[in-house]
Design a protein around this motif. Structure first.
Motif, short mmCIF file in Angstrom:
data_model
loop_
_atom_site.label_atom_id
_atom_site.label_comp_id
_atom_site.label_asym_id
_atom_site.label_seq_id
_atom_site.Cartn_x
_atom_site.Cartn_y
_atom_site.Cartn_z
N MET A 1 -2.43 -2.72 4.62
CA MET A 1 -1.52 -3.69 5.06
C MET A 1 0.01 -2.82 4.15
SD MET A 1 0.00 -7.86 3.49
CE MET A 1 -1.18 -8.28 4.12
N SER A 2 1.44 -2.30 4.47
CA SER A 2 1.91 -1.67 3.88
C SER A 2 2.57 -2.35 2.66
CB SER A 2 2.95 -1.15 5.45
OG SER A 2 4.14 -2.46 5.14
N ILE A 3 2.97 -1.61 2.36
CA ILE A 3 3.54 -2.42 1.35
C ILE A 3 5.31 -3.05 0.52
CG2 ILE A 3 5.50 -0.12 0.99
CD1 ILE A 3 5.37 -0.23 -2.76
N TYR A 4 6.07 -2.70 2.35
CA TYR A 4 7.27 -3.77 2.95
C TYR A 4 6.34 -4.89 3.56
CZ TYR A 4 10.41 0.14 1.59
OH TYR A 4 10.83 1.44 1.50
N LYS A 5 5.25 -4.77 3.98
CA LYS A 5 5.12 -5.90 4.68
C LYS A 5 3.78 -7.02 3.13
CE LYS A 5 2.96 -4.63 8.72
NZ LYS A 5 1.72 -5.08 10.10
N LYS A 6 3.39 -6.58 2.48
CA LYS A 6 3.26 -7.42 0.57
C LYS A 6 4.38 -7.83 0.34
CE LYS A 6 -0.52 -4.60 0.18
NZ LYS A 6 -1.68 -3.69 -0.84
N LEU A 7 5.31 -7.21 0.55
CA LEU A 7 7.11 -7.70 -0.41
C LEU A 7 7.61 -8.18 0.75
CD1 LEU A 7 8.37 -4.33 -1.47
CD2 LEU A 7 7.64 -5.90 -3.10
N LEU A 8 6.98 -8.53 1.81
CA LEU A 8 7.99 -9.24 2.81
C LEU A 8 6.81 -10.82 2.34
CD1 LEU A 8 9.65 -11.22 4.83
CD2 LEU A 8 7.63 -9.78 6.55
N ASN A 9 5.66 -10.81 2.33
CA ASN A 9 4.99 -12.19 1.80
C ASN A 9 5.59 -12.49 0.27
OD1 ASN A 9 2.97 -11.58 4.32
ND2 ASN A 9 1.48 -10.45 3.05
N ILE A 10 5.24 -11.64 -0.84
CA ILE A 10 5.90 -12.19 -1.80
C ILE A 10 7.11 -13.08 -1.59
CG2 ILE A 10 7.27 -11.69 -3.97
CD1 ILE A 10 4.71 -9.44 -4.15
N GLN A 11 8.30 -12.61 -0.34
CA GLN A 11 9.80 -13.54 -0.14
C GLN A 11 9.56 -13.85 0.11
OE1 GLN A 11 12.78 -10.28 0.96
NE2 GLN A 11 12.71 -12.22 2.82
N GLN A 45 -1.21 -9.32 -4.36
CA GLN A 45 -0.37 -8.10 -2.82
C GLN A 45 -0.55 -6.61 -3.65
OE1 GLN A 45 0.16 -9.13 -0.05
NE2 GLN A 45 0.40 -11.10 -0.38
N GLY A 46 -0.82 -7.05 -4.83
CA GLY A 46 -1.98 -5.54 -5.71
C GLY A 46 -0.35 -4.92 -5.69
N ILE A 90 5.15 -0.32 -6.65
CA ILE A 90 4.14 0.47 -6.25
C ILE A 90 3.24 -0.51 -5.60
CG2 ILE A 90 2.31 2.01 -6.84
CD1 ILE A 90 4.34 2.67 -9.11
N ASP A 91 2.43 -0.35 -4.44
CA ASP A 91 1.06 -0.45 -3.88
C ASP A 91 0.24 0.34 -4.83
OD1 ASP A 91 -1.25 -0.91 -1.94
OD2 ASP A 91 0.39 -1.82 -0.40
N VAL A 92 -0.69 -0.54 -5.39
CA VAL A 92 -1.70 0.31 -6.04
C VAL A 92 -2.77 0.77 -5.59
CG1 VAL A 92 -1.69 -1.13 -8.69
CG2 VAL A 92 -2.83 -2.32 -6.83
N THR A 94 -2.40 1.53 -1.79
CA THR A 94 -2.84 3.11 -1.02
C THR A 94 -1.38 4.22 -1.75
OG1 THR A 94 -0.45 2.68 -0.45
CG2 THR A 94 -2.01 1.54 0.90
N GLY A 95 -0.95 3.37 -2.84
CA GLY A 95 0.31 4.44 -3.44
C GLY A 95 1.73 4.58 -3.13
N GLU A 96 1.98 3.78 -2.70
CA GLU A 96 2.86 3.90 -1.14
C GLU A 96 4.45 3.12 -1.99
OE1 GLU A 96 4.99 2.06 2.70
OE2 GLU A 96 2.73 1.18 1.84
N THR A 97 5.31 3.34 -2.52
CA THR A 97 5.99 3.16 -2.92
C THR A 97 7.76 3.10 -2.28
OG1 THR A 97 7.34 5.67 -3.56
CG2 THR A 97 5.73 4.68 -5.13
N ASP A 98 8.47 1.96 -3.13
CA ASP A 98 9.75 1.46 -2.54
C ASP A 98 10.66 1.56 -4.04
OD1 ASP A 98 11.87 0.77 -1.00
OD2 ASP A 98 11.77 -1.58 -1.97
N VAL A 99 11.58 2.57 -4.34
CA VAL A 99 12.59 2.86 -4.81
C VAL A 99 13.80 2.25 -5.37
CG1 VAL A 99 13.59 5.30 -6.42
CG2 VAL A 99 10.91 5.08 -5.55
#
Length: 189
Positions: A1-11, A45-46, A90-92, A94-99
């Motif tokens: 799952m991408s970092i943005y999908k994880k952030l959307l899950n929180i939202q 979501q990690g 930071i997605d732990v 995948t290492g993917e980030t959103d700054v």
């Protein structure tokens, strides 16, 4: 799952928060309340939120305050701290980030101005990033509870009620249980 999908899950899971503190005739959601909702979702979501101060500007503020007991104006000095920050999700896995860059001010006694600005920045970054309502859309707003009650009463049987309940956020489920208990609500036949 991408970092943005994880952030959307929180939202999706945090619809609104009621204000739990008042200071100087101003009500607000405290950082403690906000983090008690957000941090478990981040853990699930990690995701880690790294916070970095990119600049600090401190300015002395001198003014007069009225001392109602002595009936005189007294000098007062505080520090206005302006901070610019970088918040990095930071997605732990995948290492993917959103700054994200964010700025905030805080004014307080000499040693507290910076702390006020940092606290304000974290709280309002999270509220704004996830579009968390803290006004008329508060999860605890009586009008919102009425809307929940109306939707709940439209359920014609226990199966519909179960489906409706499963579609709600955890906070809405809690409010629904409160409505049932406090108001003795029943399903229509």
């Amino acid at each position: 799952m991408s970092i943005y999908k994880k952030l959307l899950n929180i939202q999706r899971q945090v619809k609104g928060l009621s204000k739990d503190k008042e200071s100087h005739n101003y009500q607000y959601v405290t950082g403690n309340k906000l983090l008690s909702f957000i941090k478990p979702l981040m853990d699930e979501q990690g995701l880690i939120l790294k916070q970095e101060v990119t600049s600090i500007e401190n300015e002395r503020q001198d003014y007069q305050i009225w001392n109602k007991y002595e009936k005189v104006f007294k000098p007062k000095a505080e520090i206005l701290s302006k901070v610019m920050m970088r918040f990095t999700w930071i997605d732990v896995e995948t290492g993917e980030t959103d700054v994200n860059l964010f700025g905030a001010n805080g004014q307080n006694d000499w040693e507290k101005g910076l702390g006020s600005a940092l606290t304000y920045a974290e709280r309002y970054f999270l509220l704004k990033y996830f579009h968390i309502a803290t006004d008329e859309d508060d999860i605890d707003n009586p009008n919102r509870k009425n809307a929940l009650e109306i939707k709940m009463q439209k359920c014609k049987d226990k199966e519909q009620l179960k489906k409706f309940y499963a579609s709600l956020t955890k906070n809405e489920q809690k409010n629904m249980k409160t409505l049932i208990t406090e108001f003795g609500l029943t399903l229509k036949n």
